[in-house]
Design a protein around this motif. Structure first.
Motif, PDB file in Angstrom:
ATOM      1  N   SER A  25       7.943   6.354   2.372  1.00 57.55           N
ATOM      2  CA  SER A  25       8.072   4.906   2.534  1.00 57.55           C
ATOM      3  C   SER A  25       6.737   4.268   2.879  1.00 57.55           C
ATOM      4  CB  SER A  25       9.106   4.587   3.621  1.00 57.55           C
ATOM      5  OG  SER A  25       8.798   5.256   4.826  1.00 57.55           O
ATOM      6  N   VAL A  26       6.677   2.951   2.666  1.00 57.72           N
ATOM      7  CA  VAL A  26       5.447   2.215   2.932  1.00 57.72           C
ATOM      8  C   VAL A  26       5.798   0.797   3.376  1.00 57.72           C
ATOM      9  CG1 VAL A  26       5.202   1.475   0.518  1.00 57.72           C
ATOM     10  CG2 VAL A  26       3.195   1.556   1.988  1.00 57.72           C
ATOM     11  N   THR A  27       5.057   0.291   4.349  1.00 57.40           N
ATOM     12  CA  THR A  27       5.088  -1.095   4.774  1.00 57.40           C
ATOM     13  C   THR A  27       3.701  -1.400   5.329  1.00 57.40           C
ATOM     14  OG1 THR A  27       6.316  -2.735   6.102  1.00 57.40           O
ATOM     15  CG2 THR A  27       5.949  -0.577   7.102  1.00 57.40           C
ATOM     16  N   SER A  28       3.459  -2.635   5.745  1.00 55.38           N
ATOM     17  CA  SER A  28       2.082  -2.970   6.126  1.00 55.38           C
ATOM     18  C   SER A  28       2.052  -4.230   6.980  1.00 55.38           C
ATOM     19  CB  SER A  28       1.220  -3.183   4.874  1.00 55.38           C
ATOM     20  OG  SER A  28       1.589  -4.400   4.234  1.00 55.38           O
ATOM     21  N   SER A  29       0.848  -4.533   7.463  1.00 54.34           N
ATOM     22  CA  SER A  29       0.643  -5.800   8.144  1.00 54.34           C
ATOM     23  C   SER A  29       0.827  -6.964   7.182  1.00 54.34           C
ATOM     24  CB  SER A  29      -0.748  -5.853   8.784  1.00 54.34           C
ATOM     25  OG  SER A  29      -1.765  -5.604   7.835  1.00 54.34           O
ATOM     26  N   GLY A  30       0.815  -6.691   5.878  1.00 52.61           N
ATOM     27  CA  GLY A  30       1.152  -7.698   4.877  1.00 52.61           C
ATOM     28  C   GLY A  30       2.613  -8.080   4.928  1.00 52.61           C
ATOM     29  N   ASP A  31       3.469  -7.194   5.457  1.00 51.50           N
ATOM     30  CA  ASP A  31       4.863  -7.530   5.753  1.00 51.50           C
ATOM     31  C   ASP A  31       4.976  -8.203   7.110  1.00 51.50           C
ATOM     32  OD1 ASP A  31       6.180  -6.618   3.470  1.00 51.50           O
ATOM     33  OD2 ASP A  31       6.457  -4.594   4.248  1.00 51.50           O
ATOM     34  N   ALA A  32       4.236  -7.681   8.084  1.00 53.59           N
ATOM     35  CA  ALA A  32       4.389  -8.128   9.467  1.00 53.59           C
ATOM     36  C   ALA A  32       4.103  -9.612   9.626  1.00 53.59           C
ATOM     37  CB  ALA A  32       3.472  -7.312  10.373  1.00 53.59           C
TER      38      ALA A  32
END
Length: 351
Positions: A25-32
Motif C-alpha cells: 500500500s501507499v499514501t503520502s503527505s499529498g493525501d494528508a
C-alpha cells in the motif's frame, strides 16, 4: 499509447529482493493535506505485509520515505503496534497492509488476515511515534524497556473500525467484504475514503466498492448516533482481482471516475488499469501488444492521488519467485518499484 511514469524508485537491495515482506500500500503527505506537505516535509508511506506461512508471521511494517529531494529518496521502518493492558504493553499489528490512507493527522490501515485482527481498520495518530529502547526480536514490553523486533520505532494504534455482523468472507460478493484496498478522494464533498474488496484474479467474483465520508473531527470517519460508520455510496463492478482503487472527479462534488488496477496474478504479467463509472469502463493503457491493455505495472498494489501535483502513486509487489529467480521478462533486474504517473497521462491513454 500508454500512461508514462513520471518518476520511479527502487528499494534498497535487501528490501528489493526479500520474499519475507511484500509491498502492498501507499499514501503520502499529498493525501494528508492539500498542499502536499506534513509540516515542512514531503513524505510517502508504504505499507508492507510479512509473507509468512503462519498467523504469527503476518506482521505489518511501514516505510516512512523522505521525499523532499526527488533525486534522493530515503526511508526508515516503523512498526505499527496494538496497545495492550491499558497501554502498558503492545503487540505487533497482524496485517497484509493492503490499504492505507493518511488524512490530516491520522493514518487508517486495513487489517485483513485470518487471525485476531481479521476485518478491522486501525487508526494511528501521526503525532504518536515512539522509539524502542531494547533491540531484540521480541515485540512489546521486555526486561529493560520496550522492543520492536529490531526496529527502532513503533506506532501504537489510537482506535479502530470493525465490520458489523462478524467476520468477513472472500467466498463471494454476497458475503461481508474483506477489505482489500483503500484510498482518499478529495474531490468528493465531504472528503471521503474509498474501499474495495479483494478476490483472486483467477476467480470469477466481481469486486464491490464503498465510499465513507470523513467527519469534521480530524482524521476520523463520520458516524451516526449509534457510532456506526455507514457507507455513503456502494457499487458493484464487473472487474475481478482488483488490487487498488482510486476515485476522482474533475469538479468538486461531481460524478466520480473510479480507477482500478487488475493485478492478473501470473508471474511476469503486467496489470491492467481501468477507468470506470456508472456508464461503463475503459482500459487506461494500450500497448498494442498481444495482451493489448496489459501495460500497467507487474502486480501493482494500492494507489494514491497526490492532490497538489496531479500524480497517481502506486507500487509493484514482485521480487524473486520461490526458486530464487527474478520474475518478469528480465530476470536480472528486480521488478519491485515505487512509481508515479500523472493522472492526465492515464486519462489521455484511454481507448
Amino acid at each position: 499509447m500508454k500512461p508514462t511514469a513520471e518518476s520511479a524508485y527502487c528499494w534498497d537491495t535487501g528490501d528489493a529482493v526479500t520474499q519475507d515482506w511484500l509491498p502492498q500500500s501507499v499514501t503520502s503527505s499529498g493525501d494528508a493535506d492539500k498542499d502536499g506537505v506534513w509540516g515542512t516535509n514531503k513524505v510517502i508511506l508504504s505499507g508492507w505485509g510479512q509473507n509468512g506461512t503462519t498467523t504469527t508471521d503476518h506482521m505489518g511494517r511501514i516505510a516512512f520515505i523522505d521525499a523532499n529531494d526527488p533525486n534522493n529518496l530515503k526511508y526508515r521502518w516503523v512498526l505499527p503496534v496494538i496497545p495492550l493492558n491499558g497501554g502498558t504493553d503492545y503487540r505487533a499489528l497482524k496485517s497484509h497492509m493492503g490499504g492505507m490512507v493518511w488524512y490530516q493527522d491520522k493514518l487508517i490501515v486495513t487489517s485483513w488476515e485470518k487471525d485476531s485482527d481479521n476485518n478491522v481498520m486501525y487508526i494511528f495518530d501521526m503525532k504518536r511515534i515512539l522509539q524502542a529502547t531494547v533491540n531484540s526480536s521480541a515485540v512489546g514490553k521486555v526486561s529493560g524497556g520496550w522492543s520492536a523486533d529490531g526496529y527502532q520505532y513503533v506506532m501504537p494504534a489510537a482506535g479502530s473500525y470493525s465490520l458489523a455482523g462478524g467476520a468477513c468472507s472472500s467466498t463471494n460478493d454476497d458475503s461481508r467484504p474483506c477489505c482489500g484496498s483503500i484510498s482518499l478522494d478529495r474531490s468528493s464533498v465531504p472528503d471521503s475514503l474509498v474501499a474495495t474488496e479483494w478476490f483472486s484474479s483467477g476467480g470469477t467474483e466481481p469486486a464491490r466498492i464503498w465510499r465513507y465520508d470523513f467527519s469534521s473531527e480530524p482524521g476520523y470517519l463520520a458516524t451516526d448516533s449509534s457510532s456506526h460508520v455507514n457507507a455513503s455510496a456502494a457499487y458493484e463492478t464487473n472487474a475481478v482481482g482488483l488490487q487498488g482503487v482510486l476515485s476522482h472527479s474533475a469538479t468538486s462534488g461531481g460524478t466520480p471516475n473510479f480507477y482500478v488496477d487488475d493485478a492478473r496474478g501470473g508471474v511476469g504479467q503486467h496489470g491492467i488499469l481501468w477507468r470506470q463509472n456508472t456508464s461503463g469502463a475503459t482500459a487506461a493503457a494500450n500497448c498494442g501488444q498481444d495482451i493489448t491493455y496489459a501495460c500497467w505495472g507487474q502486480h501493482t498494489e494500492s494507489m494514491s492521488y497526490w492532490w497538489s501535483t496531479g500524480r497517481v502513486w502506486t507500487l509493484t509487489e514482485w521480487a524473486a519467485d520461490s526458486t530464487g529467480h527474478w520474475t518478469g521478462t528480465d530476470h536480472a533486474i528486480p521488478q519491485r518499484v515505487l512509481f508515479s504517473v500523472p493522472l492526465a497521462s492515464i486519462d489521455s491513454s484511454l481507448s
